[in-house]
Design an enzyme around this catalytic site. Structure first.
Site, PDB file in Angstrom:
ATOM      1  N   GLY A 140      41.110  55.836   2.191  1.00  0.00           N
ATOM      2  CA  GLY A 140      41.224  55.715   0.745  1.00  0.00           C
ATOM      3  C   GLY A 140      40.475  56.782  -0.011  1.00  0.00           C
ATOM      4  O   GLY A 140      40.711  56.982  -1.212  1.00  0.00           O
ATOM      5  N   ARG A 180      32.444  65.199   7.537  1.00  0.00           N
ATOM      6  CA  ARG A 180      32.094  64.451   8.750  1.00  0.00           C
ATOM      7  C   ARG A 180      32.764  65.083   9.961  1.00  0.00           C
ATOM      8  O   ARG A 180      33.942  65.432   9.936  1.00  0.00           O
ATOM      9  CB  ARG A 180      32.534  62.993   8.617  1.00  0.00           C
ATOM     10  N   ARG A 236      40.487  54.464  15.492  1.00  0.00           N
ATOM     11  CA  ARG A 236      39.702  53.236  15.395  1.00  0.00           C
ATOM     12  C   ARG A 236      40.463  52.068  16.026  1.00  0.00           C
ATOM     13  O   ARG A 236      41.674  52.156  16.264  1.00  0.00           O
ATOM     14  CB  ARG A 236      39.437  52.912  13.918  1.00  0.00           C
ATOM     15  N   ASP A 273      37.746  48.524  11.532  1.00  0.00           N
ATOM     16  CA  ASP A 273      38.055  49.889  11.112  1.00  0.00           C
ATOM     17  C   ASP A 273      36.860  50.813  11.283  1.00  0.00           C
ATOM     18  O   ASP A 273      36.995  52.034  11.118  1.00  0.00           O
ATOM     19  CB  ASP A 273      38.529  49.911   9.651  1.00  0.00           C
TER      20      ASP A 273
END
Length: 494
Positions: A100, A184, A191, A260
């Site tokens: 998101g 990151r 996941r 998640d």
């Protein structure tokens, strides 16, 4: 799936060192949406991880000056941005999710041939934003940078942070905060929720393709199999058992162990409401939204097993054609987690106590110490540090501790290793320093409120050598804040 799906290209990186590939985008389109980051008002580099850049094969001296790339205003050479789709059980409730506020730029292939996702977090809205603004605040992004680097120094598998760039824009959370984008670096962002997404769409072909891809990417030694679902499930269970045991051995509390946030690579991912425990108490919770202690320190092993059961459910079509038999296979595999975790945890705790050999009574010895620590509200890190110290600053005036200490000394006497070997083992497994909550908050406040990165850089320098027992550190880095369990809260930062 052919071997070429994750093979490395031989193209030479440019001046900046980018060598991006996009094997994830070769999966079925169910798993992603292509889109670019949303540009920001005023990109400015806040912190750049030069050591990590070097490992990745990137030219840090060039890229540290390119804030526009790390804020999403420019794309690095070879980028093909996408937002990943996935689902998740959040506090036990299933929901569709997806990136998101994050965009995957691609997979950096390092000079050593390793492959890492490069993801921008806070890079603007996506089709999965669910009315969110797609942005991130500076404080939570710097928290992820600090804690992930601390975890790396502790030797715990983790995603890492390459950069944090300020956006020159404000975001509203509990209050107005400066905006930022974090870059990151992860072995991948696959996941448990990614598999749940495919299962929820009842797309068995996509599920099989994802399982085969994940095996090739993270478990290549097991990729040649006619049972990708079963092989993958077993491999992930093993890595999660090892990871959670490492968390428990340093007092780390993740805070939001939703499916998640369970990476199939076995890395720790998502540093929102996380913290390290001070006074030992299995009921310790730091997350502001974990009101019932679902993800408390003592619950982390069973919650990991619960999350793995959700992975097994998603993989049922690949475990057996007959659903009943598939469930039997899944249950048998999930039941192995507890044994694997116990083995890893016992090995870790034995090392913390300098035990090289194994005895049946070792668990009782370990539990005896932990019981005393809980009753005395002893600091988790400092208690083991004291046991490892040459100064032996131990509470021998305490009768209960003295009785335990005698048992421990007798146990050490039943193994052949010398006192020096015992101490070396203990000091290699008991950190002197962890990210103390008050020092993290001090660094975040200075950066967010005064644009002062000095406390953060000092903290990072200290945390980079957690097992260096020869250093003399200021007490503020090794002393708990005095804030008791339940008083200190962390927030998810979304």
């Amino acid at each position: 799936m052919s071997e070429s799906v994750i093979s490395s290209s031989v193209s030479a990186p440019g001046l900046s060192g980018w060598n991006l590939e996009h094997t994830y985008a070769e999966l079925p389109a169910l798993f992603y949406e292509h889109l670019d980051p949303t540009p920001v008002k005023e990109p400015r580099m806040v912190v750049f991880n030069h050591a990590l850049a070097q490992t990745l094969g990137l030219n840090g001296s060039v890229l540290a000056e390119r804030a526009a790339i790390f804020a999403g205003n420019e794309l690095p050479e070879g980028a093909k941005p996408l937002a990943q789709a996935y689902a998740g059980h959040q506090y036990g409730n299933f929901t569709g999710l997806g990136d998101g506020r994050a965009i995957l730029l691609g997979e950096q292939v390092t000079p050593a041939g390793e492959r890492f996702d490069v993801q921008l977090k806070g890079s603007g809205p996506t089709p999965f934003s669910r009315r969110g603004d797609g942005r991130a605040a500076l404080g939570p992004m710097l928290r992820e940078y600090i804690i992930s680097e601390a975890m790396h120094a502790l030797g715990i598998p983790t995603t890492r942070s390459l950069a944090v760039a300020a956006t020159g824009e404000k975001v509203w959370r509990q209050e107005v905060q400066p905006g930022a984008v974090l870059t990151r670096i992860a072995a991948s962002h696959i996941r448990v929720g990614t598999f749940e997404w495919a299962a929820a769409h009842q797309n068995h072909e996509a599920l099989k393709a994802l399982a085969e891809y994940t095996l090739k990417r993270h478990y290549p030694d097991r990729a040649e199999t006619n049972e990708p679902g079963l092989t993958l499930l077993r491999a992930v269970i093993e890595r999660q058992a090892a990871l959670i045991a490492q968390w428990q051995c340093v007092g780390f509390i993740h805070g939001v162990m939703n499916t998640d946030n369970v990476a199939l690579s076995g890395e720790t991912i998502d540093y929102g409401p996380c913290a390290f425990m001070d006074a030992f108490d299995p009921a310790t919770v730091f997350s502001s939204i974990d009101r019932h202690g679902r993800y408390a320190y003592g619950n982390q092993p069973q919650m990991a097993q619960w999350n793995l059961a959700r992975l097994a459910e998603a993989l049922l079509p690949l475990l057996h054609a007959d659903e009943k038999q598939a469930i039997e296979v899944a249950n048998a595999e999930i039941s192995s987690f507890r044994t694997l975790f116990e083995q890893r945890w016992l090995a870790g705790m034995r090392a913390k106590l300098g035990l090289f050999t194994e005895e049946v009574e070792d668990r009782a010895l370990i539990e005896g110490l932990l019981t005393w620590m809980r009753e005395q509200k002893a600091d988790f890190t400092n208690a083991f540090r004291s046991l490892s110290s040459t100064e032996k600053n131990l509470p021998l005036e305490d009768a209960a501790f003295t009785a335990w200490h005698k048992q421990w000394q007798e146990r050490l006497g039943r193994q052949p290793q010398s006192a020096d070997e015992v101490q070396q083992c203990m000091q290699a497994h008991n950190p002197v320093v962890i990210p103390r909550n008050h020092k993290v908050e001090e660094a975040l406040a200075a950066a967010s409120e005064r644009d002062d990165l000095t406390p953060m850089h000092h903290l990072l320098e200290v945390l980079a050598r957690p097992f260096d027992h020869s250093r003399t550190l200021p007490a503020e880095y090794t002393t708990p804040s005095g804030v008791g369990p339940g008083e200190y809260q962390t927030f998810c930062g979304t």
